[in-house]
Design an enzyme around this catalytic site. Sequence first.
Site, mmCIF file in Angstrom:
data_model
loop_
_atom_site.group_PDB
_atom_site.id
_atom_site.type_symbol
_atom_site.label_atom_id
_atom_site.label_comp_id
_atom_site.label_asym_id
_atom_site.label_seq_id
_atom_site.Cartn_x
_atom_site.Cartn_y
_atom_site.Cartn_z
ATOM 1 N N PHE A 161 41.389 45.363 62.698
ATOM 2 C CA PHE A 161 42.978 45.327 62.553
ATOM 3 C C PHE A 161 43.208 46.020 63.926
ATOM 4 O O PHE A 161 43.442 47.047 64.802
ATOM 5 C CB PHE A 161 42.857 46.345 61.971
ATOM 6 C CG PHE A 161 44.206 46.932 60.969
ATOM 7 C CD1 PHE A 161 45.354 45.948 60.998
ATOM 8 C CD2 PHE A 161 45.095 48.307 61.360
ATOM 9 C CE1 PHE A 161 46.855 46.671 60.308
ATOM 10 C CE2 PHE A 161 46.118 48.542 60.825
ATOM 11 C CZ PHE A 161 46.744 47.795 60.689
ATOM 12 N N ASP A 214 38.787 55.459 49.079
ATOM 13 C CA ASP A 214 37.480 54.918 49.578
ATOM 14 C C ASP A 214 36.597 56.096 49.043
ATOM 15 O O ASP A 214 35.002 55.673 48.733
ATOM 16 C CB ASP A 214 36.923 54.261 51.055
ATOM 17 C CG ASP A 214 37.517 52.549 50.885
ATOM 18 O OD1 ASP A 214 38.095 52.472 50.548
ATOM 19 O OD2 ASP A 214 38.315 52.555 52.296
HETATM 20 N N1 LIG Z 1 47.334 65.194 49.151
HETATM 21 C C1 LIG Z 1 46.496 64.549 48.927
HETATM 22 N N2 LIG Z 1 45.635 66.410 48.325
HETATM 23 C C2 LIG Z 1 44.832 65.775 47.679
HETATM 24 N N3 LIG Z 1 43.908 65.051 47.550
HETATM 25 C C3 LIG Z 1 44.595 63.396 48.010
HETATM 26 C C4 LIG Z 1 46.163 63.366 48.362
HETATM 27 N N4 LIG Z 1 46.575 62.384 48.537
HETATM 28 C C5 LIG Z 1 45.192 61.890 47.638
HETATM 29 N N5 LIG Z 1 44.380 62.858 47.342
HETATM 30 C C6 LIG Z 1 42.622 61.880 46.386
HETATM 31 O O1 LIG Z 1 42.675 61.080 46.415
HETATM 32 C C7 LIG Z 1 42.216 59.743 45.430
HETATM 33 C C8 LIG Z 1 42.696 58.523 45.930
HETATM 34 O O2 LIG Z 1 43.940 58.446 46.604
HETATM 35 P P1 LIG Z 1 45.138 57.576 46.670
HETATM 36 O O3 LIG Z 1 45.367 57.366 45.040
HETATM 37 O O4 LIG Z 1 46.444 57.844 46.996
HETATM 38 O O5 LIG Z 1 44.629 55.870 46.979
HETATM 39 P P2 LIG Z 1 44.278 55.123 47.506
HETATM 40 O O6 LIG Z 1 46.300 54.322 47.111
HETATM 41 O O7 LIG Z 1 43.408 54.054 46.831
HETATM 42 O O8 LIG Z 1 44.793 55.604 49.215
HETATM 43 P P3 LIG Z 1 44.014 53.966 50.041
HETATM 44 O O9 LIG Z 1 43.968 52.542 49.772
HETATM 45 O O10 LIG Z 1 45.518 54.717 51.399
HETATM 46 O O11 LIG Z 1 43.188 55.124 50.761
HETATM 47 C C9 LIG Z 1 43.195 60.429 44.564
HETATM 48 O O12 LIG Z 1 42.630 60.340 43.433
HETATM 49 C C10 LIG Z 1 42.469 62.669 45.009
HETATM 50 O O13 LIG Z 1 41.882 62.386 44.451
#
Ligand SMILES: Nc1ncnc2c1ncn2[C@@H]1O[C@H](COP(=O)(O)OP(=O)(O)OP(=O)(O)O)[C@@H](O)[C@H]1O
Length: 327
Positions: A102, A257
């Site tokens: 990327f 992940d």
């Molecule tokens: N600002 C935050 N503070 C604390 N924990 C967070 C935060 N953002 C995400 N997390 C943790 O990470 C987990 C996964 O986050 P999210 O739902 O944003 O995944 P995603 O959208 O698949 O992210 P990406 O694809 O960018 O890796 C959440 O369940 C939480 O435990």
Amino acid sequence: MSLLIAGSIATDHLMSFGGRFADSLVVDQLDKLSVSFLVDDLEVRRGGCAANICFGLGSLGLNPVLVGAVGEDFADYRAWLERHNVDCDSVHVSETRHTARFVCTSDTSMAQIASFYPGAMSESREIELKPIADRVGAPDYVLIGPDDPEGMLRHTDECRQRGYRFVADPSQQLAFGDGDLIRQLVDGAHILFSNEYEASLITQKTGWSEQEVLDRVGTWVVTLGAAGVKILGNGAETITVPALSEVVAIEPTGVGDAFRAGFLAALAWGLDHRLAAELGCLLAAHVVEKVGTQEYTLSRDKFLVRCEEAYGAETAAAIAPHLHTLH
Ligand SMILES: Nc1ncnc2c1ncn2[C@@H]1O[C@H](COP(=O)(O)OP(=O)(O)OP(=O)(O)O)[C@@H](O)[C@H]1O
Ligand SMILES: [Mg+2]
């Protein structure tokens, strides 16, 4: 028993331009567009969903098996992953293509010009799981993460045929995939992972209601960003787990992940879904606090203190005996 983690393996080349792209674009000359930006900074980061998940599992002391396709430029990255307990012996090395890359340049207004080169990734469709299982032992779980769509389909089909328990994690590919592809990737999964937005994409594109998805998968784990996670089961009560609150979010890439790595590690240790979600959130917090997806190091004592602060002494006590490889 083993954990097979299939999906993308890539590096990100991130550059920053000290001006604004818009100042260098001449709108009525776009058909002759040819611009070059002198950038201040280049950062090369290790990534790819399967590699990120393996890094997390390896950091917790497991020995995940990375399943994916790379180019001959993979040597340094391989050494890094192997130092973090990742089994890279079944990674397919292309003779003709480079590892997926990327390349993105951002300007001062956060505008981006980016390209994704899948490269060797398209050869993941040539990988068969059976010889890997013969080498490392029958899989506890095969996670199928975002990858070459043909490869994802092949792995999912093979899991169904051979009776391997599989974990569907189509994430980024949901935006591109049509309903037919998504139905095939999800149907029969032991666990389905998605974030909230992806959960809507799944129901919208498959035409299945939430209940119809649950009829086809054992458990649906939906992450909710800073709000944590909810775990839906067919006929089972929904479990919700809050994310860590004392978190300074620096950069979110790779949080999903890391969550998966923590969740699967707990399942591999025989812990229940609530503990798995707590461990997932704990590991994800380490990623959101760092720039980059594989830049955290875990220290046993600090990890357990944080665990106890967030989820209580019982959770810390359940996890502690499994962290014997951490210092
Ligand atoms: N600002 C935050 N503070 C604390 N924990 C967070 C935060 N953002 C995400 N997390 C943790 O990470 C987990 C996964 O986050 P999210 O739902 O944003 O995944 P995603 O959208 O698949 O992210 P990406 O694809 O960018 O890796 C959440 O369940 C939480 O435990
Ligand atoms: Mg994600």
